[in-house]
Scaffold this motif. Structure first.
Motif, PDB file in Angstrom:
ATOM      1  N   LYS A 109       0.830  -1.215   0.000  1.00  0.00           N
ATOM      2  CA  LYS A 109       0.000   0.000   0.000  1.00  0.00           C
ATOM      3  C   LYS A 109       0.858   1.257   0.000  1.00  0.00           C
ATOM      4  CE  LYS A 109      -4.242  -1.736   2.152  1.00  0.00           C
ATOM      5  NZ  LYS A 109      -5.248  -1.527   3.207  1.00  0.00           N
ATOM      6  N   LEU A 110       1.930   1.227   0.784  1.00  0.00           N
ATOM      7  CA  LEU A 110       2.796   2.401   0.858  1.00  0.00           C
ATOM      8  C   LEU A 110       3.517   2.629  -0.462  1.00  0.00           C
ATOM      9  CD1 LEU A 110       3.944   4.639   2.681  1.00  0.00           C
ATOM     10  CD2 LEU A 110       5.750   3.028   3.351  1.00  0.00           C
ATOM     11  N   ALA A 111       4.067   1.582  -1.043  1.00  0.00           N
ATOM     12  CA  ALA A 111       4.791   1.705  -2.312  1.00  0.00           C
ATOM     13  C   ALA A 111       3.888   2.220  -3.428  1.00  0.00           C
ATOM     14  CB  ALA A 111       5.412   0.363  -2.698  1.00  0.00           C
ATOM     15  N   LEU A 118      10.307   4.181  -7.680  1.00  0.00           N
ATOM     16  CA  LEU A 118      10.403   4.041  -6.225  1.00  0.00           C
ATOM     17  C   LEU A 118       9.450   2.950  -5.761  1.00  0.00           C
ATOM     18  CD1 LEU A 118      10.460   7.863  -5.465  1.00  0.00           C
ATOM     19  CD2 LEU A 118      12.391   6.294  -5.192  1.00  0.00           C
ATOM     20  N   ASN A 119       9.987   1.770  -5.455  1.00  0.00           N
ATOM     21  CA  ASN A 119       9.102   0.637  -5.179  1.00  0.00           C
ATOM     22  C   ASN A 119       9.622  -0.334  -4.122  1.00  0.00           C
ATOM     23  OD1 ASN A 119      11.194  -0.477  -6.600  1.00  0.00           O
ATOM     24  ND2 ASN A 119       9.937  -1.558  -8.101  1.00  0.00           N
ATOM     25  N   ARG A 120      10.772  -0.043  -3.510  1.00  0.00           N
ATOM     26  CA  ARG A 120      11.336  -0.948  -2.510  1.00  0.00           C
ATOM     27  C   ARG A 120      11.309  -0.298  -1.131  1.00  0.00           C
ATOM     28  NH1 ARG A 120      11.876  -6.366  -3.806  1.00  0.00           N
ATOM     29  NH2 ARG A 120      12.245  -6.465  -6.062  1.00  0.00           N
ATOM     30  N   VAL A 121      10.768  -1.008  -0.138  1.00  0.00           N
ATOM     31  CA  VAL A 121      10.522  -0.443   1.191  1.00  0.00           C
ATOM     32  C   VAL A 121      11.371  -1.148   2.236  1.00  0.00           C
ATOM     33  CG1 VAL A 121       8.744   0.103   2.897  1.00  0.00           C
ATOM     34  CG2 VAL A 121       8.129   0.000   0.475  1.00  0.00           C
ATOM     35  N   TYR A 122      11.950  -0.355   3.134  1.00  0.00           N
ATOM     36  CA  TYR A 122      12.656  -0.893   4.302  1.00  0.00           C
ATOM     37  C   TYR A 122      12.119  -0.140   5.519  1.00  0.00           C
ATOM     38  CZ  TYR A 122      16.646  -3.114   6.731  1.00  0.00           C
ATOM     39  OH  TYR A 122      17.430  -3.879   7.559  1.00  0.00           O
ATOM     40  N   PHE A 123      11.499  -0.857   6.456  1.00  0.00           N
ATOM     41  CA  PHE A 123      10.907  -0.225   7.634  1.00  0.00           C
ATOM     42  C   PHE A 123      11.907  -0.141   8.783  1.00  0.00           C
ATOM     43  CE2 PHE A 123       7.006  -1.911   5.554  1.00  0.00           C
ATOM     44  CZ  PHE A 123       6.339  -0.701   5.403  1.00  0.00           C
ATOM     45  N   TYR A 278       7.682  19.973  -6.495  1.00  0.00           N
ATOM     46  CA  TYR A 278       8.768  20.581  -7.274  1.00  0.00           C
ATOM     47  C   TYR A 278       8.987  19.857  -8.598  1.00  0.00           C
ATOM     48  CZ  TYR A 278       9.822  22.801  -2.794  1.00  0.00           C
ATOM     49  OH  TYR A 278       9.741  23.519  -1.628  1.00  0.00           O
ATOM     50  N   GLU A 279       8.132  18.889  -8.893  1.00  0.00           N
ATOM     51  CA  GLU A 279       8.186  18.136 -10.151  1.00  0.00           C
ATOM     52  C   GLU A 279       9.533  17.440 -10.341  1.00  0.00           C
ATOM     53  OE1 GLU A 279       6.952  20.747 -13.295  1.00  0.00           O
ATOM     54  OE2 GLU A 279       4.894  20.874 -12.564  1.00  0.00           O
ATOM     55  N   VAL A 280      10.016  16.814  -9.257  1.00  0.00           N
ATOM     56  CA  VAL A 280      11.226  16.009  -9.325  1.00  0.00           C
ATOM     57  C   VAL A 280      10.910  14.627  -8.761  1.00  0.00           C
ATOM     58  CG1 VAL A 280      12.823  17.965  -9.141  1.00  0.00           C
ATOM     59  CG2 VAL A 280      12.015  16.823  -7.045  1.00  0.00           C
ATOM     60  N   ILE A 281      11.767  13.667  -9.085  1.00  0.00           N
ATOM     61  CA  ILE A 281      11.664  12.327  -8.501  1.00  0.00           C
ATOM     62  C   ILE A 281      13.020  11.992  -7.898  1.00  0.00           C
ATOM     63  CG2 ILE A 281      11.252   9.877  -8.897  1.00  0.00           C
ATOM     64  CD1 ILE A 281       9.415  10.584 -11.184  1.00  0.00           C
ATOM     65  N   PRO A 282      13.087  11.866  -6.585  1.00  0.00           N
ATOM     66  CA  PRO A 282      14.356  11.507  -5.937  1.00  0.00           C
ATOM     67  C   PRO A 282      14.682  10.034  -6.157  1.00  0.00           C
ATOM     68  CG  PRO A 282      12.618  11.663  -4.321  1.00  0.00           C
ATOM     69  CD  PRO A 282      12.003  12.075  -5.635  1.00  0.00           C
ATOM     70  N   ASP A 283      15.878   9.652  -5.741  1.00  0.00           N
ATOM     71  CA  ASP A 283      16.303   8.260  -5.832  1.00  0.00           C
ATOM     72  C   ASP A 283      15.988   7.491  -4.557  1.00  0.00           C
ATOM     73  OD1 ASP A 283      17.833   8.579  -8.454  1.00  0.00           O
ATOM     74  OD2 ASP A 283      18.810  10.078  -7.186  1.00  0.00           O
ATOM     75  N   ILE A 284      15.926   8.213  -3.448  1.00  0.00           N
ATOM     76  CA  ILE A 284      15.628   7.624  -2.148  1.00  0.00           C
ATOM     77  C   ILE A 284      14.710   8.585  -1.400  1.00  0.00           C
ATOM     78  CG2 ILE A 284      16.582   6.764   0.031  1.00  0.00           C
ATOM     79  CD1 ILE A 284      19.271   6.395  -1.371  1.00  0.00           C
ATOM     80  N   VAL A 285      13.715   8.042  -0.709  1.00  0.00           N
ATOM     81  CA  VAL A 285      12.803   8.862   0.102  1.00  0.00           C
ATOM     82  C   VAL A 285      12.776   8.292   1.516  1.00  0.00           C
ATOM     83  CG1 VAL A 285      10.467   9.773   0.348  1.00  0.00           C
ATOM     84  CG2 VAL A 285      11.392   9.324  -1.933  1.00  0.00           C
ATOM     85  N   VAL A 286      12.918   9.183   2.503  1.00  0.00           N
ATOM     86  CA  VAL A 286      12.789   8.766   3.897  1.00  0.00           C
ATOM     87  C   VAL A 286      11.529   9.397   4.480  1.00  0.00           C
ATOM     88  CG1 VAL A 286      15.261   8.455   4.208  1.00  0.00           C
ATOM     89  CG2 VAL A 286      14.243  10.646   4.768  1.00  0.00           C
ATOM     90  N   PRO A 296       6.097   4.668  16.926  1.00  0.00           N
ATOM     91  CA  PRO A 296       7.474   4.695  16.411  1.00  0.00           C
ATOM     92  C   PRO A 296       7.592   3.892  15.114  1.00  0.00           C
ATOM     93  CG  PRO A 296       7.437   4.120  18.746  1.00  0.00           C
ATOM     94  CD  PRO A 296       6.027   4.054  18.260  1.00  0.00           C
ATOM     95  N   LEU A 297       7.614   4.592  14.010  1.00  0.00           N
ATOM     96  CA  LEU A 297       7.614   3.949  12.696  1.00  0.00           C
ATOM     97  C   LEU A 297       8.234   4.901  11.682  1.00  0.00           C
ATOM     98  CD1 LEU A 297       6.721   1.775  10.627  1.00  0.00           C
ATOM     99  CD2 LEU A 297       4.442   2.834  10.635  1.00  0.00           C
ATOM    100  N   ALA A 298       9.041   4.356  10.798  1.00  0.00           N
ATOM    101  CA  ALA A 298       9.654   5.134   9.726  1.00  0.00           C
ATOM    102  C   ALA A 298       9.973   4.174   8.591  1.00  0.00           C
ATOM    103  CB  ALA A 298      10.915   5.841  10.215  1.00  0.00           C
ATOM    104  N   ALA A 299      10.362   4.723   7.453  1.00  0.00           N
ATOM    105  CA  ALA A 299      10.658   3.865   6.307  1.00  0.00           C
ATOM    106  C   ALA A 299      11.595   4.567   5.341  1.00  0.00           C
ATOM    107  CB  ALA A 299       9.368   3.456   5.585  1.00  0.00           C
ATOM    108  N   VAL A 300      12.284   3.760   4.567  1.00  0.00           N
ATOM    109  CA  VAL A 300      13.086   4.225   3.436  1.00  0.00           C
ATOM    110  C   VAL A 300      12.523   3.542   2.194  1.00  0.00           C
ATOM    111  CG1 VAL A 300      15.383   4.365   2.403  1.00  0.00           C
ATOM    112  CG2 VAL A 300      15.134   4.449   4.897  1.00  0.00           C
TER     113      VAL A 300
END
Length: 443
Positions: A109-111, A118-123, A278-286, A296-300
């Protein structure tokens, strides 16, 4: 005559715990002295419901700081609470080295909220951990070491987070980690180039190209930026700044990281992720904070190619992907998408900006009203300098009137508004009325 909060149908439970004075003394005796309290007279919330908090006396407050931009769909949202409770009765911990459905379902769901690739998730558990992991991924992928971040930024309190952060108030006097450099950042009040100047974003981004040329080997691992600086005082950039900054970084072999810890999940009101504005796509999102509505939850999130470098060694996070965190995160995301909290953030944010701008026209101490959706900043300036003392008084008096806000910027001269994304128009009117009253009192 006191300013009245909008009606609320929630009745808080009577508080029967220790008094504020007793609790304060016990806290002083046992907690690390570096853990600070925000107010001169400490605020002691003991119950929350959606956008409201109650203190130990039963007094109600409008929460426009959201536990530092963390409570997203509302304090103790009944659906989130129910999802967490249901999961807790089944299994409370299962690491990702076991197979468990909740982590997979939530990751899917998050991806799905991200653009390709951008399609790979690490929690993980916090924004600091997420940034640490993002830097590791960037260095593994590029084979380079140097990391660029912006002055006035905040990226966490662990070793890597402090190395990235460019605020002396958040950095201890210990030898800094090598390989981190800080760029001069755009700023609508203190920056040398007005945001409405032709090519303002391109001009600000020349700092990126210059630092790469003069401060590195010419090759970098990554550039990281918040789409709107949070702790720095709700600072956005000129519209094309990130386009040019990303181009310079990629030309030097680096990847671009978007720190969405405070801007993500539709809080800006115009896109689900701040970088999309800003109409950009980063390589990594945190991401962190709003993701778990207080848990307490976060993801890359990154690409297949970048994520593949993590297979070279064993890497593990004990609580990342924990079923309890996944249940709370998934319930929070489901509510955001179903209730379109992004659109609500836009509507209420526009209302607040309009009302605050009218106050800016009336009170010269307000130098800037900025931000987007429900991530806003009001900057106070007196005699051409940051109005730190004025802002501190303003901050305290808002609480006296039943309004909880944040404070930020290097000099503490910016009021930060980052409430749960369930504010009503009546709540926004209350905030404007309190601001008007406090400005009148202090002026």
């Amino acid at each position: 005559m006191p300013i009245e909060l909008p009606p609320c149908d929630h009745t808080p439970s009577p508080y029967s715990g220790p008094s504020k004075a007793e609790l304060l003394e016990r806290r002083k005796a046992v907690l690390n002295q570096g853990i600070f309290l925000l107010y001169k007279e400490p605020f002691m919330p003991v119950e929350g419901h959606m956008q409201y908090l109650w203190d130990e006396t039963g007094r109600r407050y409008l929460d426009c700081f959201g536990g530092i931009c963390t409570v997203s769909v509302g304090h103790c949202h009944p659906e989130v609470t129910a999802a967490l409770s249901a999961q807790a009765q089944l299994i409370q911990h299962a690491p990702t080295c076991y197979l468990h459905p909740t982590v997979v379902e939530y990751a899917e769901k998050l991806a799905a909220t991200f653009p390709d690739p951008l399609n790979r998730v690490y929690f993980v558990n916090s924004g600091s951990e997420a940034n640490d992991l993002a830097i590791l991924m960037a260095r593994l992928h590029t084979g380079h070491h140097e990391i660029l971040s912006l002055r006035n930024c905040y990226h966490g309190g662990n070793a890597v987070g402090m190395a990235l952060t460019s605020h002396h108030t958040w950095k201890y006097a210990v030898p800094p980690m090598p390989g981190f450099q800080h760029l001069k950042a755009p700023h609508p009040v203190w920056g040398p180039i007005p945001y409405d100047a032709p090519d303002a974003g391109k001009q600000y981004a020349e700092e990126v190209a210059d630092l790469i040329k003069f401060g590195t080997s010419g090759k970098v691992a990554a550039y990281i930026a918040e789409p709107i600086q949070g702790v720095g005082g709700a600072v956005p950039y000129p519209a094309d700044y990130l386009t040019h900054a990303y181009a310079h970084v990629r030309e030097a072999g680096g990847v671009c990281i978007a720190d969405e810890v405070q801007t993500g999940f539709g809080r800006t009101g115009t896109n689900f992720w701040g970088f999309q504005n800003y109409e950009v796509i980063p390589d990594i999102v945190v991401m962190a904070k709003s993701i778990g509505n207080g848990f307490p939850l976060a993801a890359v999130v990154t690409t297949d190619e970048i994520a593949s470098h993590m297979t070279g060694r064993i890497h593990f996070n004990t609580f990342g992907g924990d079923p309890l965190a996944m249940a709370q995160g998934m319930a929070t995301l489901d509510i955001m998408l179903r209730d379109n909290t992004m659109a609500l953030s836009k509507t209420i944010g526009d209302q607040l900006i309009a009302g605050l701008t009218l106050l800016k026209d009336k009170y010269p101490v307000i130098a800037d009203v900025r931000g987007s959706g429900l991530i806003l900043g009001v900057e106070f300036v007196q005699d051409g300098q940051p109005a730190s003392a004025f802002t501190a008084d303003f901050f305290e008096r808002c609480k006296d009137h039943g309004l909880i806000v944040g404070k930020g910027g290097l000099h503490g001269s910016v009021i930060r508004l980052k409430p749960p994304m369930c504010l009503t128009p009546a709540d926004a009117d209350f905030l404007i009325e309190v601001f008007s009253e406090v400005l009148s009192e202090l002026s």
